[in-house]
Design a protein around this motif. Structure first.
Motif, PDB file in Angstrom:
ATOM      1  N   LEU A 163      -5.488   2.609   6.109  1.00 48.55           N
ATOM      2  CA  LEU A 163      -5.973   1.252   6.372  1.00 48.55           C
ATOM      3  C   LEU A 163      -7.447   1.183   6.776  1.00 48.55           C
ATOM      4  O   LEU A 163      -7.953   0.103   7.035  1.00 48.55           O
ATOM      5  CB  LEU A 163      -5.122   0.609   7.473  1.00 48.55           C
ATOM      6  CG  LEU A 163      -3.626   0.528   7.175  1.00 48.55           C
ATOM      7  CD1 LEU A 163      -2.862   0.052   8.400  1.00 48.55           C
ATOM      8  CD2 LEU A 163      -3.372  -0.375   5.983  1.00 48.55           C
ATOM      9  N   GLY A 164      -8.113   2.327   6.868  1.00 46.18           N
ATOM     10  CA  GLY A 164      -9.510   2.333   7.305  1.00 46.18           C
ATOM     11  C   GLY A 164      -9.592   2.445   8.816  1.00 46.18           C
ATOM     12  O   GLY A 164      -8.584   2.339   9.518  1.00 46.18           O
ATOM     13  N   ASP A 173      -0.840  -1.132  14.013  1.00 43.46           N
ATOM     14  CA  ASP A 173       0.042  -0.770  15.127  1.00 43.46           C
ATOM     15  C   ASP A 173       1.470  -0.497  14.633  1.00 43.46           C
ATOM     16  O   ASP A 173       2.135   0.428  15.111  1.00 43.46           O
ATOM     17  CB  ASP A 173       0.075  -1.877  16.181  1.00 43.46           C
ATOM     18  CG  ASP A 173      -1.229  -2.013  16.942  1.00 43.46           C
ATOM     19  OD1 ASP A 173      -2.091  -1.113  16.845  1.00 43.46           O
ATOM     20  OD2 ASP A 173      -1.398  -3.043  17.626  1.00 43.46           O
ATOM     21  N   TYR A 174       1.933  -1.310  13.693  1.00 40.82           N
ATOM     22  CA  TYR A 174       3.282  -1.125  13.160  1.00 40.82           C
ATOM     23  C   TYR A 174       3.377   0.201  12.415  1.00 40.82           C
ATOM     24  O   TYR A 174       4.318   0.972  12.623  1.00 40.82           O
ATOM     25  CB  TYR A 174       3.660  -2.294  12.240  1.00 40.82           C
ATOM     26  CG  TYR A 174       5.119  -2.273  11.882  1.00 40.82           C
ATOM     27  CD1 TYR A 174       6.065  -2.796  12.749  1.00 40.82           C
ATOM     28  CD2 TYR A 174       5.555  -1.700  10.699  1.00 40.82           C
ATOM     29  CE1 TYR A 174       7.418  -2.749  12.441  1.00 40.82           C
ATOM     30  CE2 TYR A 174       6.900  -1.647  10.382  1.00 40.82           C
ATOM     31  CZ  TYR A 174       7.825  -2.176  11.258  1.00 40.82           C
ATOM     32  OH  TYR A 174       9.163  -2.115  10.957  1.00 40.82           O
ATOM     33  N   LEU A 175       2.398   0.486  11.552  1.00 46.99           N
ATOM     34  CA  LEU A 175       2.394   1.754  10.827  1.00 46.99           C
ATOM     35  C   LEU A 175       2.352   2.920  11.806  1.00 46.99           C
ATOM     36  O   LEU A 175       3.076   3.908  11.648  1.00 46.99           O
ATOM     37  CB  LEU A 175       1.210   1.820   9.861  1.00 46.99           C
ATOM     38  CG  LEU A 175       1.062   3.125   9.077  1.00 46.99           C
ATOM     39  CD1 LEU A 175       2.309   3.398   8.229  1.00 46.99           C
ATOM     40  CD2 LEU A 175      -0.190   3.079   8.213  1.00 46.99           C
ATOM     41  N   HIS A 176       1.536   2.806  12.838  1.00 41.96           N
ATOM     42  CA  HIS A 176       1.425   3.852  13.859  1.00 41.96           C
ATOM     43  C   HIS A 176       2.801   4.119  14.492  1.00 41.96           C
ATOM     44  O   HIS A 176       3.232   5.273  14.613  1.00 41.96           O
ATOM     45  CB  HIS A 176       0.397   3.426  14.911  1.00 41.96           C
ATOM     46  CG  HIS A 176       0.126   4.457  15.944  1.00 41.96           C
ATOM     47  ND1 HIS A 176      -1.032   5.196  15.966  1.00 41.96           N
ATOM     48  CD2 HIS A 176       0.853   4.878  17.001  1.00 41.96           C
ATOM     49  CE1 HIS A 176      -1.000   6.028  16.989  1.00 41.96           C
ATOM     50  NE2 HIS A 176       0.136   5.841  17.643  1.00 41.96           N
ATOM     51  N   VAL A 189       0.826  -1.207   0.000  1.00 44.96           N
ATOM     52  CA  VAL A 189       0.000   0.000   0.000  1.00 44.96           C
ATOM     53  C   VAL A 189       0.864   1.263   0.000  1.00 44.96           C
ATOM     54  O   VAL A 189       0.502   2.271  -0.598  1.00 44.96           O
ATOM     55  CB  VAL A 189      -0.929   0.004   1.239  1.00 44.96           C
ATOM     56  CG1 VAL A 189      -1.789   1.247   1.270  1.00 44.96           C
ATOM     57  CG2 VAL A 189      -1.784  -1.238   1.275  1.00 44.96           C
ATOM     58  N   LEU A 190       2.010   1.200   0.663  1.00 46.91           N
ATOM     59  CA  LEU A 190       2.866   2.381   0.864  1.00 46.91           C
ATOM     60  C   LEU A 190       4.286   2.111   0.377  1.00 46.91           C
ATOM     61  O   LEU A 190       5.239   2.114   1.158  1.00 46.91           O
ATOM     62  CB  LEU A 190       2.888   2.744   2.353  1.00 46.91           C
ATOM     63  CG  LEU A 190       1.543   2.999   3.013  1.00 46.91           C
ATOM     64  CD1 LEU A 190       1.677   3.016   4.524  1.00 46.91           C
ATOM     65  CD2 LEU A 190       0.957   4.306   2.508  1.00 46.91           C
TER      66      LEU A 190
END
Length: 173
Positions: free
Chosen positions: A121-122, A81-84, A31-32
């Protein structure tokens, strides 16, 4: 040659948790793509924490039991959580200066990181998503203030540096 000794349940859980985090990194990469370096830069380290994942800007800490439990509840939560956690580093949260109110800066980074994760991610589902959304709505004004305080502190630091540089140039003439 593989060892014939059985692997402990804790070691198996840690291996599974690492696989889950790696799969989450891969999922985020699809996605990124532009965040590939940020997503894979920090090594994983096992650490008992109050959260499944945490970072100090140098390592990503995982609590194996929490990672597996959260993944079991909702497979997308570990990716979120990882992206955060990575976004906290992108915002330089762990590297903030001493002139900033830590409590406000933590809150501002949390709100920004969660908002971006939500857009990519919604929304989070369930009770945790509701609690986070409610907290975000209550604290947006505080976060904006924290951002303004940080910006003002950076400007002050730059201003003092420029004043010192001007004074040094004046003395050298």
């Amino acid at each position: 040659m593989p060892s014939s000794e059985p692997i402990s349940i804790l070691a198996q859980t840690e291996l599974l948790a690492r696989d889950v985090v790696d799969e989450s990194r891969t999922q985020l990469m699809t996605v990124l793509r532009f965040m590939d370096v940020a997503l894979w830069r920090m090594p994983l380290a096992r650490k008992r924490t109050s959260r499944a994942l945490a970072t100090d800007g140098y390592l990503v800490y995982l609590d194996p039991l929490s990672v597996v439990s959260r993944y079991k509840d909702d497979a997308n939560e570990i990716a979120r959580d990882y992206l955060h956690a990575i976004l906290h580093c992108v915002f330089r949260h762990p590297f903030v200066g001493t002139l900033v109110d830590d409590r406000l800066w933590n809150l501002a980074c949390d709100i920004c990181a969660e908002q971006i994760a939500r857009e990519v991610l919604g929304p989070r589902l369930g009770d945790r998503g509701t609690r986070i959304d409610d907290a975000d709505r209550r604290h947006v004004g505080v976060a904006v203030h924290a951002h303004d305080v940080e910006r003002t502190a950076v400007r002050r630091e730059r201003g003092v540096g420029e004043q010192l540089q001007t004074a040094e140039i004046g003395r050298a003439s």
